[in-house]
Design an enzyme around this catalytic site. Sequence first.
Site, short mmCIF file in Angstrom:
data_model
loop_
_atom_site.label_atom_id
_atom_site.label_comp_id
_atom_site.label_asym_id
_atom_site.label_seq_id
_atom_site.Cartn_x
_atom_site.Cartn_y
_atom_site.Cartn_z
N ARG A 1 5.80 -5.30 6.78
CA ARG A 1 5.45 -4.82 8.12
C ARG A 1 6.27 -5.50 9.20
O ARG A 1 6.69 -4.87 10.18
CB ARG A 1 3.94 -5.03 8.36
CG ARG A 1 3.11 -4.03 7.57
CD ARG A 1 1.73 -4.53 7.28
NE ARG A 1 0.91 -3.53 6.63
CZ ARG A 1 0.92 -3.24 5.32
NH1 ARG A 1 1.74 -3.90 4.50
NH2 ARG A 1 0.11 -2.32 4.82
N ARG B 1 4.05 7.75 -8.94
CA ARG B 1 2.85 7.40 -8.15
C ARG B 1 2.56 8.48 -7.10
O ARG B 1 3.47 9.14 -6.61
CB ARG B 1 3.03 6.01 -7.52
CG ARG B 1 3.12 4.94 -8.61
CD ARG B 1 3.28 3.57 -8.01
NE ARG B 1 2.13 3.19 -7.23
CZ ARG B 1 2.09 2.11 -6.45
NH1 ARG B 1 3.16 1.32 -6.37
NH2 ARG B 1 1.01 1.81 -5.78
N GLN C 1 -1.59 1.69 2.80
CA GLN C 1 -0.28 2.32 2.94
C GLN C 1 -0.40 3.66 3.65
O GLN C 1 0.42 3.99 4.50
CB GLN C 1 0.37 2.45 1.57
CG GLN C 1 0.68 1.08 0.96
CD GLN C 1 1.12 1.13 -0.48
OE1 GLN C 1 1.18 2.19 -1.09
NE2 GLN C 1 1.41 -0.02 -1.04
N ASP D 1 -5.76 -5.86 -5.52
CA ASP D 1 -4.56 -6.42 -6.18
C ASP D 1 -4.89 -7.64 -7.04
O ASP D 1 -4.04 -8.10 -7.81
CB ASP D 1 -3.51 -6.80 -5.13
CG ASP D 1 -2.84 -5.57 -4.53
OD1 ASP D 1 -3.03 -4.46 -5.05
OD2 ASP D 1 -2.12 -5.73 -3.52
N ARG E 1 -3.21 -0.01 -14.46
CA ARG E 1 -3.60 -1.42 -14.69
C ARG E 1 -4.86 -1.55 -15.54
O ARG E 1 -5.04 -2.58 -16.20
CB ARG E 1 -3.76 -2.14 -13.34
CG ARG E 1 -2.41 -2.37 -12.68
CD ARG E 1 -2.48 -3.16 -11.38
NE ARG E 1 -1.12 -3.41 -10.91
CZ ARG E 1 -0.80 -3.72 -9.67
NH1 ARG E 1 -1.74 -3.85 -8.75
NH2 ARG E 1 0.46 -3.93 -9.35
N ARG F 1 2.02 -7.50 -11.29
CA ARG F 1 0.70 -8.17 -11.30
C ARG F 1 0.17 -8.32 -12.74
O ARG F 1 -0.54 -9.28 -13.04
CB ARG F 1 -0.31 -7.44 -10.41
CG ARG F 1 0.16 -7.39 -8.96
CD ARG F 1 -0.89 -7.65 -7.93
NE ARG F 1 -0.30 -7.45 -6.61
CZ ARG F 1 0.35 -8.38 -5.92
NH1 ARG F 1 0.48 -9.61 -6.38
NH2 ARG F 1 0.87 -8.10 -4.73
C1 S3P Z 1 -0.45 -2.61 0.15
C2 S3P Z 1 -1.58 -1.85 0.07
C3 S3P Z 1 -2.35 -1.67 -1.17
C4 S3P Z 1 -1.96 -2.71 -2.21
C5 S3P Z 1 -0.48 -2.86 -2.32
C6 S3P Z 1 0.10 -3.32 -1.00
C7 S3P Z 1 0.22 -2.71 1.45
O1 S3P Z 1 -2.12 -0.38 -1.72
O2 S3P Z 1 -2.54 -2.38 -3.45
O3 S3P Z 1 -0.15 -3.81 -3.31
O4 S3P Z 1 1.06 -3.62 1.65
O5 S3P Z 1 -0.06 -1.88 2.32
P1 S3P Z 1 -2.84 0.93 -1.16
O6 S3P Z 1 -2.32 1.27 0.16
O7 S3P Z 1 -2.56 1.98 -2.19
O8 S3P Z 1 -4.29 0.57 -1.11
#
Ligand code: S3P
Length: 423
Positions: free
Chosen positions: A17, A112, A159, A305, A336, A378
Site C-alpha cells: 500500500r 485465483r 484486496q 493468513d 490451504r 505460508r
Molecule cells: C491481503 C489481504 C488478504 C490476505 C492477503 C493479503 C492484503 O486477502 O489474505 O494475504 O494485503 O490486502 P483477501 O483480500 O483475499 O482477504
Amino acid sequence: MLKGITTVPGDKSITHRALILAALAEGTSEIYNPLSSLDCLSTVNCLRALGVEIEEHPEKMVVHGVGLQGLQPPKEVLDCGNSGTTMRLLAGVLAAQPFLSVLSGDDSLTARPMGRVVEPLREMGALIKGRMDGQFAPLAVRGGSLKGITYALPVASAQVKSALLLAGLTARGEVRLTGKINSRDHTERMLAAFGADVARHGEEIVLRPGKILSARTVYVPGDLSSAAVFIAPAAAVPGAEVTIEDVGLNPTRTGFIDVLKEMGAEIEVVEKGVSGGEPWGSIAVRGRLLHGCTIQGEIIPRVIDEIPILAVAAAAAQGTTVIKDAAELRLKESDRLQALAEELGKVGADIKAQPDGLVITGPTRWRGGEVDSRGDHRIALALLMVAAISEEQISVKHGDSVNVSFPNFQDVLRALREGKVGS
Ligand code: S3P
C-alpha cells in the site's frame, strides 16, 4: 527450542500500500523498513512499468510520485508474479486510468478468483476483459472516468475493499462500502495519512473523491504474520521463550493472539507507538502445553493468513481444535485446507480437511518424512516450523517459497534456535 529476542521484516500488506499510494501521490515519499520480498517487488516492478521512478536503498525505498493522473500506459504485460495484493489493488488503480493495461501472474495467481474485483469495477464504469469473462487473469483493463458505487462486499476481502477505494479516488461520486468490511484496514488508514477523505461510519466505509494524495514518510512496522510464524509454535512448546520487537499491532491482524490466548497461551503484547495510523510494539511469549479450541465466525478475517501456523500450534496442543467458516483458504496461493491436511498428515498430525475448515487433534508426535509447500509461502513457513520443532528429520520441498513474504526466515530461525538476539 526457540529462545530469544528478534525482529521480523516489514509488513507485506503495508509495503504494497505504501508503494502504491506513494506512486499516486504528488511529491517524493520515503518508505522506511519496506519488505523487499518477491511479492512486494512485483508491485515495485509493475509501478515502474507504469512510469513511476522507485529507488531501492538498504533501509528505505524512495518513490517519486506521479499524482493521481500521472501513470503512463505500460508497454508490456504487468507481471504480478504470485501476488494477489498486487493484482487486485492495481486492478483498482488501473480502472481509473484512461489507457489499456494487462495484468497477469504465475500459475497460482492466474487460478485465483478475480471476478470479485472485476464485477464491482465494471459497475463503476471500467472496461475489463479477462479469461472466463473476467473471472481469472490475465485481465485487460481499459480504465477511464468512473462513477461512484454503493457496494455490499460479499466476501471479507481487504484486496477487494482496497481496489474499490483506490478506483474511487478520482471517481464522480462517493464509494460507499457495506457488507463484509471487517478485513484488514491498512488501506483506509494509509489513505487517510496521505490526505484522502475516507472514514468509517459504523458499518459503512465512505470515500469522497476530490482530494489529491500528498507524499509522506512511511515507517513500515514488522509483519505480524511473519511474527506469528515463531509466536504460535513457541506458544505451544513448553520451555520456549520468544520476543518479537517493532511489530505491527493493527487489531484487524491480531486474531491469532486472541486464539492462542484462548488455547491457554502466555503472551504479553506491549504497544509502544502509532505511526501513519498503524500501532506497533512488542509481543512476548512463553511456551506451555495448550488446549484445543474452536475458531469460527467473526474472528476468521482477523486470523486468515495465520491459520496455517495456528494449525501447527493446534497439532501440538492437547485435544481437538475445530476451524470453521474458512472456505476462503481454498482460494489463497494454494488450497490451504487441502495442503495442510495432506502435508501435516504425512508427518504424523491427526488433521482432517472439511469444506470450510479443519479438525485437528493433538498432541502430535511428529514423524520424519518429506513434505511439500506446493509453492505456497505460508504453507512453506508452517512446514519449516514443524521441521524446526520436531525431533525427527523432516525435509520441506519448495521451501524457498518463503521468499514471497519472509526472505530472511532461515536467519531469524537460526538465531532463535541458537537462543541469540537476532534480526
Ligand atoms: C491481503 C489481504 C488478504 C490476505 C492477503 C493479503 C492484503 O486477502 O489474505 O494475504 O494485503 O490486502 P483477501 O483480500 O483475499 O482477504
